[in-house]
Design an enzyme around this catalytic site. Sequence first.
Site, PDB file in Angstrom:
ATOM      1  CG  ASP A 205      -0.267  -0.014   2.541  1.00 53.70           C
ATOM      2  OD1 ASP A 205       0.770  -0.697   2.666  1.00 53.70           O
ATOM      3  OD2 ASP A 205      -0.758   0.642   3.481  1.00 53.70           O
TER       4      ASP A 205
ATOM      5  CD  GLU B 239       4.200   1.087   7.022  1.00 53.02           C
ATOM      6  OE1 GLU B 239       4.979   1.456   7.916  1.00 53.02           O
ATOM      7  OE2 GLU B 239       3.836   1.857   6.105  1.00 53.02           O
TER       8      GLU B 239
END
Length: 382
Positions: A73, A139
């Site tokens: 991500d 994250e």
Amino acid sequence: MTAPALSPTLELACELINRPSVTPLDEGCQQLMSQRLAACGFAIEPMHIEDVENFWAIRGNEGPVLCFAGHTDVVPTGPLQAWQNPPFSARIDEQGMLHGRGAADMKGSLAAMVVAVERFTADHPDHKGQIAFLITSDEEGPAHHGTKAVVERLRERGQRLDWCIVGEPSSTSLVGDVVKNGRRGSLGGTLTVRGQQGHVAYPHLAKNPIHLAAPALAELAAEHWDDGNAFFPPTSFQISNLNAGTGATNVIPGTLEAVFNFRFSTESTVEGLQQRTAAILDKHGLDWSIDWALSGLPFLTEPGDLLDGVAKAIRSVTGRETTPSTSGGTSDGRFIATLGTQVVELGPVNATIHQVDEHILASDLDVLTDIYYQTLVNLLAC
């Protein structure tokens, strides 16, 4: 004139950057990585947890485990019109810079990890120990259902993790000039101080929480929490938000809210910081409450097999001596370290992470690939 062919690492990095995986989306990045790893003998275990894609992959059956960890991500782009190049259309410019969201943080690292492992397993098919990957799409967001959750599953099954390289962009000027061998803990809090609302012309009929809290906040800000140590700077306390008032100029507010954060070393504990904060607030006679939020405990990897193996690889590939550091914010390394794992963060130069026009020197990813490969050789080659 035909453009020069891209290296395997740059080809994969561009493929990953072209996927708009704004947290917590993955947009097929993990499937692409998994297919490549499966082709060189990894057992792949997807872990879909809530709205988050994760996977665990491992090759080998016994011996020490070297894990590569990271996230697919990326943070939001900000205003698209501010970008010189579309953020999800990877481009290498005339100066050799690779542009795109995630180039530095951290799709470039992911590509380097995969290609390094492909090379290593081809060159050393019967390597010692085991190689693993722990990859998440959570994250840059809340980080509740990503690495933290996967680590808990690994803990429950008794999975060993001896060494872990997290691909966070650790470098400052040149690839490998800095590696992170630990991180400070992060303890946040929302303080509410209660007073008595009233009219500014009649202060004797009210209790102004701003006036009441100001001396206590000043003392908290001035407090010397610890001296740090050889690996960590002293613990810091910072107020990030302060809110009080109704918006009217003639009303004494009834409450004040202060949002604060400790970045703390291994010289302090959560309980100790909480107790000392409470003592200061009580000393000032405040009516208060705090909603505490622990983001992560401090961790440290001291010189040993992993740090030595990484430093030796950086020296071999670049000729440079690396500098271990514990500065900066938190990372998923804090979750992995709870398994007793030696953790090091090693990745590209971090000068443009989270910025508009994120970019890195494209050739740095090939250097990073060589460093990861040499680390594998140092730790697992027969």
